[in-house]
Design a protein around this motif. Structure first.
Motif, mmCIF file in Angstrom:
data_model
loop_
_atom_site.group_PDB
_atom_site.id
_atom_site.type_symbol
_atom_site.label_atom_id
_atom_site.label_comp_id
_atom_site.label_asym_id
_atom_site.label_seq_id
_atom_site.Cartn_x
_atom_site.Cartn_y
_atom_site.Cartn_z
ATOM 1 N N ASP A 241 0.841 -1.203 0.000
ATOM 2 C CA ASP A 241 0.000 0.000 0.000
ATOM 3 C C ASP A 241 0.879 1.256 0.000
ATOM 4 O OD1 ASP A 241 -2.356 1.580 0.228
ATOM 5 O OD2 ASP A 241 -2.061 1.721 2.387
ATOM 6 N N HIS B 2 1.108 4.271 -2.698
ATOM 7 C CA HIS B 2 1.011 5.712 -2.399
ATOM 8 C C HIS B 2 2.085 6.476 -3.172
ATOM 9 C CE1 HIS B 2 -0.946 4.652 1.739
ATOM 10 N NE2 HIS B 2 -1.803 4.581 0.731
ATOM 11 N N HIS C 228 -6.317 3.191 -5.960
ATOM 12 C CA HIS C 228 -7.113 3.329 -4.742
ATOM 13 C C HIS C 228 -8.618 3.361 -5.047
ATOM 14 C CE1 HIS C 228 -3.454 3.913 -2.459
ATOM 15 N NE2 HIS C 228 -4.172 3.870 -1.359
ATOM 16 N N HIS D 255 -7.145 -3.138 3.173
ATOM 17 C CA HIS D 255 -6.867 -2.069 2.212
ATOM 18 C C HIS D 255 -5.637 -2.342 1.333
ATOM 19 C CE1 HIS D 255 -6.433 1.945 0.559
ATOM 20 N NE2 HIS D 255 -5.200 1.982 1.033
ATOM 21 N N ASN E 243 -5.504 -3.001 -2.799
ATOM 22 C CA ASN E 243 -4.677 -2.251 -3.744
ATOM 23 C C ASN E 243 -3.815 -3.180 -4.585
ATOM 24 O OD1 ASN E 243 -4.818 0.732 -3.580
ATOM 25 N ND2 ASN E 243 -4.521 0.341 -1.417
HETATM 26 FE FE LIG Z 1 -3.585 3.395 0.648
#
Ligand SMILES: [Fe+2]
Length: 250
Positions: free
Chosen positions: A57, A61, A128, A142, A146
């Motif tokens: 994740d 980002h 996302h 989460h 992703n």
């Molecule tokens: Fe995230």
């Protein structure tokens, strides 16, 4: 004060589930702590699966911040994203497979924070947006949500973002520096990311997290509601595109 395990300490964003299955973002400077302490010691007990998912994740980002179409994408956010990818790419496998390695854990925390600063400036996009229905409806964590769509979204974006992905490829995976040409390096970057999930023991297909093919159309419709994220994507995503990406990920 926050003692975080991800990069959320440096963003004004919090994600909450509204009703049964919708995930929405709340953004306010009030969410930012006055002080955050990055202590790798508290992440030592984090199981490999969560270390892998949160680590990927954080990489997402950085990747999405770097390629974001946001008007706030700027030289500072790009430097932050690249340094984040260097730290995260170099340490994610050690952090997952040697969870007591404090140096690797510390590098992951620092990388997550820098990636958080990058996307607090230059917001994330379609990875996302397409991950939220997977998390919201099916309660998949989460980071794993992703990771499941990551290579497929990047392949979709490649016609518009190959140059950007090629620029950061060797930050995350230094051996890709020998890959000649923008297209080849971009393609190799995407393949490395797909391979990384597998290497880290994560599920790589939507069917492996018990999402039936019959749900994909509603997921695509739900993903289109993430307009605050989709506007940042380097390539415009239609509902039909979202469905095609989910099908590829299924
Ligand atoms: Fe995230």
């Amino acid at each position: 004060m926050l003692v975080p395990t991800t990069g959320s300490e440096v963003t004004p964003v919090s994600i909450i589930t509204v009703g049964d299955e919708e995930k929405r973002g709340v953004s306010s400077p009030l969410i930012l702590p006055d002080l955050a302490i990055l202590d790798p010691g508290i992440t030592i007990g984090l199981p490999p699966a969560i270390t892998a998912a949160t680590g990927v994740d954080a990489m997402v980002h950085a990747i999405e911040a770097y390629a974001s179409k946001s008007a706030n994408n700027n030289p500072v956010s790009r430097v932050l994203a690249r340094e984040a990818l260097r730290l995260l790419g170099a340490n994610i496998e050690t952090a997952v497979f040697d969870g007591r390695n404090v140096a690797a854990r510390g590098a992951m925390l620092l990388g997550s924070m820098l990636a958080g600063q990058a996307f607090a400036n230059s917001p994330v996009a379609a990875v996302h947006a397409l991950a939220y229905p997977i998390g919201g409806t099916f309660h998949v964590p989460h980071g794993l949500s992703n990771a499941l769509v990551l290579p497929h979204v990047l392949r979709f974006n490649a016609p518009c973002a190959a140059q950007l992905y090629a620029e950061i490829a060797a930050d995350a995976f230094p051996h890709l520096a020998s890959e000649e040409g923008t297209q080849a390096r971009c393609a190799a970057f995407i393949e490395e990311l797909a391979g990384l999930s597998k290497k880290l023991g994560m599920q790589t297909r939507l069917r492996e997290v018990n999402i039936g093919e019959e749900h994909l159309a509603k997921m695509a419709a739900d993903a289109m509601k993430q307009t605050r994220l989709l506007v940042n994507n380097p390539r415009e995503v239609s509902e039909a595109d979202a469905l095609a990406i989910y099908r590829a990920a299924w």
